[in-house]
Design a protein around this motif. Sequence first.
Motif, PDB file in Angstrom:
ATOM      1  N   SER A 172       0.828  -1.219   0.000  1.00 52.50           N
ATOM      2  CA  SER A 172       0.000   0.000   0.000  1.00 52.50           C
ATOM      3  C   SER A 172       0.857   1.262   0.000  1.00 52.50           C
ATOM      4  O   SER A 172       0.329   2.372  -0.015  1.00 52.50           O
ATOM      5  N   GLY A 173       2.167   1.098   0.052  1.00 54.57           N
ATOM      6  CA  GLY A 173       3.070   2.249   0.069  1.00 54.57           C
ATOM      7  C   GLY A 173       3.398   2.725  -1.334  1.00 54.57           C
ATOM      8  O   GLY A 173       2.890   2.191  -2.337  1.00 54.57           O
ATOM      9  N   VAL A 179       6.280   2.677  -3.251  1.00 53.88           N
ATOM     10  CA  VAL A 179       6.987   1.771  -4.167  1.00 53.88           C
ATOM     11  C   VAL A 179       6.196   0.482  -4.352  1.00 53.88           C
ATOM     12  O   VAL A 179       5.988   0.005  -5.477  1.00 53.88           O
ATOM     13  N   ILE A 230       1.365  -7.544   0.799  1.00 54.80           N
ATOM     14  CA  ILE A 230       1.387  -7.582   2.275  1.00 54.80           C
ATOM     15  C   ILE A 230       1.510  -6.145   2.773  1.00 54.80           C
ATOM     16  O   ILE A 230       2.433  -5.432   2.375  1.00 54.80           O
ATOM     17  N   ASP A 231       0.602  -5.741   3.631  1.00 56.68           N
ATOM     18  CA  ASP A 231       0.717  -4.417   4.267  1.00 56.68           C
ATOM     19  C   ASP A 231      -0.214  -4.405   5.466  1.00 56.68           C
ATOM     20  O   ASP A 231      -1.262  -5.049   5.462  1.00 56.68           O
ATOM     21  N   ASN A 232       0.169  -3.672   6.496  1.00 61.48           N
ATOM     22  CA  ASN A 232      -0.713  -3.527   7.674  1.00 61.48           C
ATOM     23  C   ASN A 232      -0.934  -2.050   8.016  1.00 61.48           C
ATOM     24  O   ASN A 232      -1.252  -1.738   9.156  1.00 61.48           O
ATOM     25  N   PHE A 256       3.523   4.950  12.094  1.00 62.51           N
ATOM     26  CA  PHE A 256       4.815   5.654  12.133  1.00 62.51           C
ATOM     27  C   PHE A 256       4.642   7.169  12.034  1.00 62.51           C
ATOM     28  O   PHE A 256       5.276   7.921  12.763  1.00 62.51           O
ATOM     29  N   LEU A 298      -0.839  -8.362   7.009  1.00 64.73           N
ATOM     30  CA  LEU A 298       0.190  -9.106   7.752  1.00 64.73           C
ATOM     31  C   LEU A 298       1.322  -8.157   8.104  1.00 64.73           C
ATOM     32  O   LEU A 298       1.674  -7.267   7.320  1.00 64.73           O
ATOM     33  N   ARG A 338       6.980  -8.422  10.640  1.00 67.15           N
ATOM     34  CA  ARG A 338       7.670  -8.871  11.863  1.00 67.15           C
ATOM     35  C   ARG A 338       7.100 -10.193  12.377  1.00 67.15           C
ATOM     36  O   ARG A 338       7.696 -10.828  13.246  1.00 67.15           O
ATOM     37  N   ALA A 357       8.734  -1.144   5.087  1.00 63.58           N
ATOM     38  CA  ALA A 357       9.823  -0.657   5.937  1.00 63.58           C
ATOM     39  C   ALA A 357       9.350   0.486   6.817  1.00 63.58           C
ATOM     40  O   ALA A 357       8.313   1.104   6.563  1.00 63.58           O
ATOM     41  N   THR A 401      11.371  -3.976  12.148  1.00 65.66           N
ATOM     42  CA  THR A 401      10.720  -3.914  10.829  1.00 65.66           C
ATOM     43  C   THR A 401      11.760  -4.067   9.718  1.00 65.66           C
ATOM     44  O   THR A 401      11.629  -4.935   8.839  1.00 65.66           O
ATOM     45  N   ALA A 445      16.487  -1.234  -0.635  1.00 62.90           N
ATOM     46  CA  ALA A 445      17.481  -0.793   0.338  1.00 62.90           C
ATOM     47  C   ALA A 445      17.503   0.734   0.320  1.00 62.90           C
ATOM     48  O   ALA A 445      16.585   1.364  -0.198  1.00 62.90           O
ATOM     49  N   ALA A 446      18.542   1.335   0.864  1.00 62.74           N
ATOM     50  CA  ALA A 446      18.562   2.812   0.906  1.00 62.74           C
ATOM     51  C   ALA A 446      19.986   3.326   0.808  1.00 62.74           C
ATOM     52  O   ALA A 446      20.934   2.667   1.256  1.00 62.74           O
ATOM     53  N   CYS A 457      15.915   9.414  -3.224  1.00 61.88           N
ATOM     54  CA  CYS A 457      14.585  10.011  -3.139  1.00 61.88           C
ATOM     55  C   CYS A 457      13.715   9.410  -4.233  1.00 61.88           C
ATOM     56  O   CYS A 457      13.855   9.754  -5.410  1.00 61.88           O
ATOM     57  N   ILE A 458      12.845   8.500  -3.808  1.00 54.19           N
ATOM     58  CA  ILE A 458      11.886   7.891  -4.733  1.00 54.19           C
ATOM     59  C   ILE A 458      10.566   8.620  -4.492  1.00 54.19           C
ATOM     60  O   ILE A 458      10.187   8.849  -3.343  1.00 54.19           O
ATOM     61  N   HIS A 473       9.315  12.022   5.946  1.00 54.45           N
ATOM     62  CA  HIS A 473       9.617  11.122   4.822  1.00 54.45           C
ATOM     63  C   HIS A 473       8.898  11.541   3.563  1.00 54.45           C
ATOM     64  O   HIS A 473       7.677  11.691   3.571  1.00 54.45           O
TER      65      HIS A 473
END
Length: 352
Positions: free
Chosen positions: A10-11, A13, A31-33, A39, A65, A68, A90, A107, A132-133, A207-208, A219
């Motif tokens: 749902s983010g 990316v 998968i997303d919760n 955050f 889900l 973690r 993340a 996380t 990654a970052a 920066c995406i 963010h």
Amino acid sequence: MKKALITGSSGLVGSEVCHDLHRRGFEVHGIDNNQRAIFFGSSTDTRWNQRQLESELKNFQHHELDVRDRGGVVALVAEVLPDVIVHAAAQPSHDKAASIPFDDFDTNAVGTLNLLEADRRSCPGSPFIHMAANKVYGDRPNTIRLKELETRWEYDDPSFQHGISEDVSIDQTTHSLFGASKVASDVLVQEYGRYFQMPTCCLRGGCITGPNHSGAELHGFLSYLVKCNLEGREYKIFGYKGKQVRDNIHSKDVASFAYAFYSNPRVAEVYNLGGGKENSCSILEAFAMTAELTGKRQQYRYVDEPRVGDHIVYYTDLRKMRSHYPEWEVTKSLSQIMGEIVDAWRMRLPNS
Ligand SMILES: NC(=O)c1ccc[n+]([C@@H]2O[C@H](COP(=O)([O-])OP(=O)(O)OC[C@H]3O[C@@H](n4cnc5c(N)ncnc54)[C@H](O)[C@@H]3O)[C@@H](O)[C@H]2O)c1
């Protein structure tokens, strides 16, 4: 039908990758919760994106889900048996991590380990693409000699004329706790690749962004900056005279790289991923570009204290990526990206 498992679906990316792979004929499992709202607060709630995926993509299934949840992750991967995993869930904020160190590490590092081990047990031949970052390099890029130009800082060292490559050391620098949890996950992804010969890669993004970003102060700087401009709200600049430079890449170009890697996977690769020098801007330059698009002057306040470990100039050297995947390219220019972000916020903010 090929299957894809996307975490953080749902983010920004994750949702872009879901759309991209679905368009290419995949059955997509997300998968997303909605942890982003926990955050960063309710203004960054990502349920709208989940609902959009569920209504627009015929072969999409949402899994509520937490990455973690080790047992849950292992069971889901065994059940779905994906042909590719793209891991984009993340805690993504450099600054936020210091106030939630356990949640950040659990996380980013432990969640990644859960997925890697689940992948190894059930489908070790499926490419594992990890978001990654560039914070794995910590503040080492700040040791490069710089020159000050009118609206931005710039490298004053010809060896960095193309930007930051994968050869820069990730050791012995200030990373922030976020950077440290990202280093842990990055090294784990590389290790599962090398040790178990699994097709893994780390995409060290900077920066995406794009119209689907639920930008927040902590963010998503470009998205948040545009939002502030449209709402007439003050944007805070932290240090470096507002001349700090970032390169920006549209989430669509990230998604197309994920597909390029899936189509021609390699073992234990790392790539720096960004828009490159051509898509770079300083905060002052971003203000000017936004004002041009919206007709509104940016309200801002200067705080003479840089964020800990913040890069002064960072733009990506894309030469390794381009040499391994010559068919891939950055397709969205910075001005296109800015235009899309402005249009998207105008739709979402009724009075802008
Ligand atoms: N956006 C950027 O500028 C940028 C830059 C460099 C790296 N990255 C990396 O790319 C990845 C995706 O970033 P993004 O910008 O899409 O972030 P995002 O916050 O928009 O998306 C992350 C998603 O993961 C979900 N999530 C978080 N914790 C979770 C958990 N424990 N279980 C399940 N879902 C969870 C969130 O709810 C959110 O929807 C991250 O790994 C981030 O560090 C992003």
